[in-house]
Design an enzyme around this catalytic site. Structure first.
Site, short mmCIF file in Angstrom:
data_model
loop_
_atom_site.label_atom_id
_atom_site.label_comp_id
_atom_site.label_asym_id
_atom_site.label_seq_id
_atom_site.Cartn_x
_atom_site.Cartn_y
_atom_site.Cartn_z
CD GLU A 72 43.68 51.01 44.02
OE1 GLU A 72 43.69 50.10 44.18
OE2 GLU A 72 44.39 51.85 44.46
CD GLN A 118 42.35 37.80 50.75
OE1 GLN A 118 41.40 38.77 50.03
NE2 GLN A 118 43.42 37.84 51.14
CD GLN A 132 43.47 40.44 52.30
OE1 GLN A 132 42.76 40.05 52.49
NE2 GLN A 132 43.71 41.27 51.22
CG HIS A 165 43.18 48.08 47.07
ND1 HIS A 165 42.02 47.21 47.00
CD2 HIS A 165 43.91 47.88 46.33
CE1 HIS A 165 42.20 46.48 45.63
NE2 HIS A 165 43.27 46.96 45.44
#
Lengths: 538, 339
Positions: free
Chosen positions: B10, B100, B286, B307
């Protein structure tokens, strides 16, 4: 690969940027939104605001770093009371543009034109278009349906050729400039109009000295004043217009009047005097009758023009003054150079742009518009509106345009004539009777001038045309007559015009007239021809 | 040098942030090309630059192409320096996304770090701070590091103005962990947060929760924040399970009614509740990176997204790991181990 910091200059929008409470975040505020775009990083925002909107300016200037910490917001108060007053807005923005230190080689500039009144948007556009603001324009638009309150923006570079069409609209401004130089008078003389076009071009694009030549009363001072006003309106000068007639600057006082002096420079110099050149700093200095200036003053003036510095009388420290020089003269400076009375180098310096203002008798087609202009001026000065009725106008024009009207004092004569007639007009109307007596007054004053001229110039004029022995062969009685004939010929454009003038009394009684032939025959008696007399002159 | 094609998967910021984190950690320089290729505004945007800037600051990296619209970025890291940092991030960026990018490298640095982040804490295009505190940080803490987040002020999009402080005490070595089951739910909460907007919006959202999910009255709350920050609204659904916590969020936005806001959170929650994987798709995304840092581990998720797959590819470029994704309807399993 370091990019140049991006600086936005924009006006605080009292309407669009408004918002005090938390709900302001739900409104599209162009100034804030411009700093919020993902693809546009504003490093500095120079936010201009009107004093009335100080509180709003503070809110916006603290909101911007909140949504864009990278942006350094600097507030500038600009003295605009009425955002719809064109002159005030333009003046204030122009002042800002002039005082702001642009570094285009190190920073990129955008001018935000979405906020503020339409007047300020136009002013910002004009200042950008004329490169006072070395920037591209940025326009912002509110969000249509997208999320957030960012909206969109587009950048417009006026330097790109596709905006040429747009730029050509501003040619119109130039046209206004020309009309300005003519004092709003709709002059009809082609030669005069062509000259004004050229002056407009030179005056607005150059700071070089201008030399205005022409007879007394042809309008040199007026033109100098209008050139100054034009340059001022275009923000090309900031300072004053200082006018001085050099004929009044004779002797010891000339030097200190022009260049100033320091205290104790000479007996009586009790205080410092800054002088006219310094008074004209940043403005325009109009030196009329420059040919009358002394040689020492000429030398000093040349240096002041070239170096923009000069030494006041008695001072050992040079002072600076940047002024635009306009010189006026009714004398032929070249002949003064030959006589050693005018410096050749100074003439060369001021002669770069020289314009000869025609005498009024050479612009007879412009008499009518000037009559209207003078009546208008009279009304403005006295508050009394005066009109010339149709018959009176025709009578005066018939006379004014005829070869018999010499207009030796040029516009000065015309102004005086209109002022006299307007003053005498009862009930605000100038009658045929008033016109007739004015015509008589003008004729008699020109006759006196002519008599005076003839008296002084007899011998000079004949020496230019004939040699010693030829003059010696003419009776002094006839010399005076010939001199007058030569003088009239030189004022006339054609042989016929001179003939009409010279035989103006008798021609009314004769049935058939050929004054030109009569004059030609008279001249032939002395071996002279009309063409050679006129040619000798130039 | 590691070369990454920015247009894979993406694309966008996720690849860049993972690459920055991995580069700082592994001390390997990288080059990323075709950044946001094919978009109307290609290349790096401000939100990406804020992440690059924060990462560069913490490890004194040399960069090339660090400017808006640049489609190529070269990042050459030096030693990660612990200490005190403060970054202010505009509404275009997000504090949580920046965190992050820099947090993984701080987990193994040779000293404590305190990072103050200012800007938006609740941005519809990024995980909200509540998600980080409740769902993400506890899992990372399990690997050995101590992390705390103190929220001073919330900051909503677009007004921002939020502020929080993150303190990290690194572990010498991160220990691998397993998260194959969520375990029974022992607590849950639904909170409608309202700032400078009518309270009624929050009440309608809570009503929607009651209608579509099972919550006790004591588990429901409409929380009004001081109105001095910008207007903002979100509905948060928190589930604390034996082995992990999950947070699902719906953001209030102009032109979106309260019921629709509630539904977006409720739909995510229901999808997760219906599955048996330990974590939802956002947390799965994550967790991949810290687990890779620990050198291995396994977890299950209710959904594997594009993702997550792209992220796995980027990680494999920096670290000699095998990442296996076994996709199943109820619970997909992801295993990471050393080659």
């Amino acid at each position: 690969m370091k990019r140049k910091p991006l600086v936005v200059l924009g006006l605080l929008g009292p309407m669009l940027d408004n918002g005090r409470g938390a709900e302001r975040w739900e409104r599209w505020r162009p100034t804030v939104a411009l700093c919020q775009h993902e693809e546009l990083l504003v490093d500095r925002f120079e936010l201009l605001y009107q004093p009335r909107f100080t509180t709003l300016a503070k809110i916006v200037s603290t909101d911007i770093p909140r949504i864009s910490p990278e942006t350094d917001v600097r507030l500038h108060e600009v003295a605009i009371d009425d955002a719809w007053d064109f002159a005030a807005v333009y003046g204030a923005l122009h002042d800002f543009a002039r005082s702001y230190r642009f570094i285009p080689e190190r920073e990129d500039y955008l001018v935000h034109i979405t906020t503020g009144s339409h007047v300020s948007q136009i002013c910002l556009f004009l200042l950008t278009e004329s490169r006072y603001l070395p920037a591209r324009l940025v326009q912002t638009a509110p969000p249509s349906r997208e999320r957030g309150m960012t909206g969109s923006f587009s950048i417009i570079d006026l330097d790109l050729s596709k905006y040429d069409a747009l730029a050509s609209r501003f040619q119109q401004q130039k046209v206004e400039g020309k009309s300005f130089l003519k004092g709003g008078i709709q002059t009809r003389s082609k030669a005069f109009n062509a000259m004004i076009d050229q002056i407009e071009q030179v005056a607005t694009s150059s700071r070089s000295p201008l030399l205005l030549m022409g007879p007394t009363g042809a309008g040199k001072s007026q033109l100098a004043r209008r050139i100054y006003e034009l340059k001022k309106s275009r923000r090309q000068v900031e300072g004053k217009l200082v006018e001085v007639n050099c004929a009044t600057l004779r002797g010891d006082g000339a030097m200190s009047a022009l260049f100033g002096h320091v205290r104790g420079a000479f007996t009586g110099a009790n205080t410092d005097r800054s002088g006219l050149l310094r008074a004209a700093d940043g403005g325009v200095l109009f030196l009329d009758e420059i040919g009358e200036l002394g040689l020492d003053e000429q030398a000093m003036l040349l240096r002041a023009i070239e170096e923009r510095r000069f030494l006041p009388h008695g001072s050992d420290r040079e002072v600076k003054s940047e002024f635009q020089l306009i010189a006026g003269t009714n004398a032929k400076l070249q002949s003064r150079v030959r006589e050693g009375r005018f410096r050749e180098d100074l003439l060369a310096r001021i002669n770069l742009w020289s314009f000869t203002l025609p005498a009024l008798c050479d612009r007879r087609e412009d008499i009518e518009p000037n009559i209207d202009y003078e009546l208008e001026r009279y009304a403005l000065e006295t508050g009394d509106r005066v009109v010339l009725n149709k018959e009176a106008r025709e009578a005066f024009l018939r006379f004014a345009r005829s070869p018999g009207a010499l207009w030796t004092g040029n516009f000065r004569d015309l102004t005086a004539a209109i002022t006299r007639m307007a003053t005498l007009a009862s009930g605000g109307r100038i009658s045929v009777g008033i016109v007739s007596s004015e015509i008589a007054r003008l004729e008699s004053s020109w006759k006196q001038d002519a008599d005076l001229d003839a008296g002084v110039s007899t011998v000079d004029q004949l020496h230019e045309l004939l040699d010693e022995s030829a003059i010696a062969g003419i009776d002094p009685f006839d010399r005076v007559q010939l001199a007058e004939v030569v003088r009239v010929c030189r004022k006339s454009r054609t042989l016929s015009e001179a003939g009409r003038l010279l035989f103006s009394a008798s021609r009314l009684e004769r049935r058939s007239v050929n004054d030109a032939d009569r004059l030609k025959k008279y001249l032939a008696r002395f071996g002279l021809r009309f063409e050679s007399i006129v040619r000798q002159q130039s | 040098m590691i070369t990454i094609d920015g247009s894979m998967g993406e694309g966008g910021g996720q690849i860049l942030r993972s690459a920055l984190a991995l580069s700082m950690l592994t001390q390997q320089p990288f080059r990323i090309d075709n950044i946001r290729a094919g978009r109307t505004t290609p290349g790096l945007m401000r939100q990406h630059l804020t992440a690059v800037y924060a990462a560069r600051t913490i490890c004194h990296a040399d960069t090339e192409g660090e400017s808006i619209g640049s489609t190529t970025l070269v990042f050459k890291p030096k030693k990660v320096t612990p200490g005190k940092y403060a970054f202010a991030i505009g509404s275009a960026g997000s504090t949580t996304l920046v965190l992050q990018a820099i947090l993984p490298a701080l987990l193994t640095a040779d000293g404590d770090t305190e990072v103050t982040l200012e800007g938006g804490t609740h941005n519809p295009f990024a995980p909200p701070i509540d998600f980080l505190r409740r769902a993400y940080i506890p899992q990372i803490a399990r690997m050995g590091s101590t992390i705390s987040i103190d929220l001073d002020r919330a900051g909503f999009f677009p007004s921002g103005g939020g502020r929080f402080v993150v303190r990290v005490t690194p572990a010498k070595r991160l220990s691998p962990f397993q998260l194959l089951e969520r375990g029974p739910i022992h607590a849950k909460r639904a909170v409608a947060v309202i700032s400078a907007l009518p309270r009624d919006i929050g009440e309608r959202e809570i009503k929607r929760v009651i209608k579509r999910l099972t919550f006790e009255a004591s588990e429901l709350e409409v929380l009004s924040l001081p109105a001095d920050q910008g207007p903002g609204n979100l509905l948060m659904l928190q589930y604390d399970c034996q082995h992990c916590s999950e947070v699902f969020v719906g953001f209030g936005m102009k032109g979106v009614n309260a019921e629709a806001v509630a539904d977006s959170a409720i739909d995510h929650a229901r999808h997760w509740l219906a599955g048996s994987g330990a974590v939802g798709p956002f947390l799965a995304d994550q967790l991949l990176l810290p687990m890779a840092l620990a050198g291995g581990g396994s977890f299950t998720t209710t959904q594997v997204t594009e993702h997550t797959r792209t992220n796995a590819k980027v990680i494999a470029m920096f670290l000699p790991l095998n990442i296996r994704i076994d996709e199943q309807a109820q619970a997909s399993r992801i295993d990471i181990d050393m080659q």
